[in-house]
Design an enzyme around this catalytic site. Sequence first.
Site, PDB file in Angstrom:
ATOM      1  N   THR A 201      47.929  28.409  18.849  1.00  0.00           N
ATOM      2  CA  THR A 201      46.800  27.793  18.154  1.00  0.00           C
ATOM      3  C   THR A 201      46.559  28.488  16.836  1.00  0.00           C
ATOM      4  OG1 THR A 201      45.702  27.284  20.231  1.00  0.00           O
ATOM      5  CG2 THR A 201      44.286  27.429  18.315  1.00  0.00           C
ATOM      6  N   ARG A 229      47.146  17.382  29.789  1.00  0.00           N
ATOM      7  CA  ARG A 229      46.213  18.510  29.718  1.00  0.00           C
ATOM      8  C   ARG A 229      45.682  18.685  28.288  1.00  0.00           C
ATOM      9  NH1 ARG A 229      45.770  23.549  26.677  1.00  0.00           N
ATOM     10  NH2 ARG A 229      44.575  24.977  27.951  1.00  0.00           N
ATOM     11  N   VAL A 230      44.388  18.859  28.176  1.00  0.00           N
ATOM     12  CA  VAL A 230      43.759  19.152  26.886  1.00  0.00           C
ATOM     13  C   VAL A 230      42.976  20.448  27.062  1.00  0.00           C
ATOM     14  CG1 VAL A 230      42.006  18.390  25.239  1.00  0.00           C
ATOM     15  CG2 VAL A 230      43.634  16.739  26.164  1.00  0.00           C
ATOM     16  N   GLY A 231      43.111  21.339  26.098  1.00  0.00           N
ATOM     17  CA  GLY A 231      42.406  22.620  26.175  1.00  0.00           C
ATOM     18  C   GLY A 231      41.101  22.602  25.402  1.00  0.00           C
ATOM     19  N   ASP A 232      40.692  23.771  24.982  1.00  0.00           N
ATOM     20  CA  ASP A 232      39.413  23.918  24.270  1.00  0.00           C
ATOM     21  C   ASP A 232      39.510  23.523  22.801  1.00  0.00           C
ATOM     22  OD1 ASP A 232      41.189  26.184  23.980  1.00  0.00           O
ATOM     23  OD2 ASP A 232      39.584  27.125  22.821  1.00  0.00           O
ATOM     24  N   THR A 252      40.686  31.211  20.683  1.00  0.00           N
ATOM     25  CA  THR A 252      42.087  31.054  21.046  1.00  0.00           C
ATOM     26  C   THR A 252      42.307  31.701  22.410  1.00  0.00           C
ATOM     27  OG1 THR A 252      44.385  31.378  20.325  1.00  0.00           O
ATOM     28  CG2 THR A 252      42.833  33.130  19.792  1.00  0.00           C
ATOM     29  N   GLY A 253      43.360  31.294  23.072  1.00  0.00           N
ATOM     30  CA  GLY A 253      43.622  31.821  24.405  1.00  0.00           C
ATOM     31  C   GLY A 253      43.479  30.724  25.440  1.00  0.00           C
ATOM     32  N   GLY A 255      42.366  27.996  27.220  1.00  0.00           N
ATOM     33  CA  GLY A 255      41.326  27.042  26.858  1.00  0.00           C
ATOM     34  C   GLY A 255      40.364  26.704  27.974  1.00  0.00           C
TER      35      GLY A 255
HETATM   36  N1  ASP Z   1      43.284  27.551  23.303  1.00  0.00           N
HETATM   37  C1  ASP Z   1      44.505  26.807  23.315  1.00  0.00           C
HETATM   38  C2  ASP Z   1      44.548  25.927  24.534  1.00  0.00           C
HETATM   39  O1  ASP Z   1      44.143  26.354  25.595  1.00  0.00           O
HETATM   40  C3  ASP Z   1      45.733  27.632  23.294  1.00  0.00           C
HETATM   41  C4  ASP Z   1      45.782  28.791  22.324  1.00  0.00           C
HETATM   42  O2  ASP Z   1      44.788  29.262  21.833  1.00  0.00           O
HETATM   43  O3  ASP Z   1      46.902  29.236  22.040  1.00  0.00           O
HETATM   44  O4  ASP Z   1      45.056  24.842  24.427  1.00  0.00           O
END
Ligand code: ASP
Length: 341
Positions: A201, A229-232, A252-253, A255
């Site tokens: 991200t 799948r959808v993250g944050d 980030t991280g 989600g």
């Molecule tokens: N936050 C993002 C997700 O979960 C991934 C990322 O930050 O690398 O989709």
Amino acid sequence: MLNRRKFLALSALGSTALFEKGLLAAGKPNDFTAKPIVVSTWEPGIEANKGAWKILGSGGRALDAVEAGVMVTEASQNCCVGLGANPDRDGYVTLDACIMDEFFNCGSVAFLERIKHPVSVARRVMEKTPHVMLVGSGAQQFAISEGFPLEDQKLSSEAQKAYNYWLKNSEYKPVMNIESKGNRGPSYQPVFKSGEFNHDTIGMVAMDINGNLSGSCTTSGMGFKMRGRVGDSPIIGAGLFVDNEVGACTATGQGEDVIRIVGSHTVVEWMRQGLTPEAACKKAVERIVKIKKDKAKDIQVAFLALNKKGVAGAFAIHKGFSYAIKTGNIEKLIPAKSLMD
Ligand code: ASP
């Protein structure tokens, strides 16, 4: 993409080089009170900030800067954001992005395929529709109607390599998150173990010369995620939030755990209550760790915030997260503090 141990080892090596180049500094966020200012997640943020600075440095609007900045990363096949990134477990790259300005205008796209610049589609959603979020084939249809070309479905060679490696076991089990070092040059080898997640991200927040804030966030999400799948990252309030009276934050991280606490909005609210950006980000990661208990050691989440005074700060669960900052005379990659090694 690197597993956590290798990431840390390589970070240490990379850090030396970056110190030598004068791009990496010990984290003293309060040194950087500036206007205009742009901050973004991870090492690719250095190049992205340069893209944003073309606008901020000539008196342009933060909104334009945060779009142009992350477009640099989206366009880079050497990075893990955009169409060059890792696919889902069925072999398709699906992209999520959002953008927010100083007037609470916001736009978002999720599960978008074959479009090079999801952040720009998110901006069109914000500016040209009565909606905030479009997903999947509807988002793609809208992008095409707005003149965005439909790109090739083919995986980049690096992503194909990583996917082939993952397919050997096709295991979908979170073990420890993997941070992207951002650079997948010719010597890149996929080094993750099967079953490990990875995260890719860029989140960016900026303040322009007029003191207005905006933010953007764009991602391919977890590599080898479940289809759909959808993250944050495209969720306003989770992956990004901007309140022009107070500040802005991006995440980030993993989600799922950012969504659970509506992370970026939570950080902004703590800044409203008087916390510094770093303290607010720390409190948010502490909340996740409290919720996750023993499982917190296996996940990474980091927040990056900027307040209305132009002070930036960040905090992560684990060591290894860094953010890039650019002002009129500073260009640095700053290692964020963390709760755990
Ligand atoms: N936050 C993002 C997700 O979960 C991934 C990322 O930050 O690398 O989709």
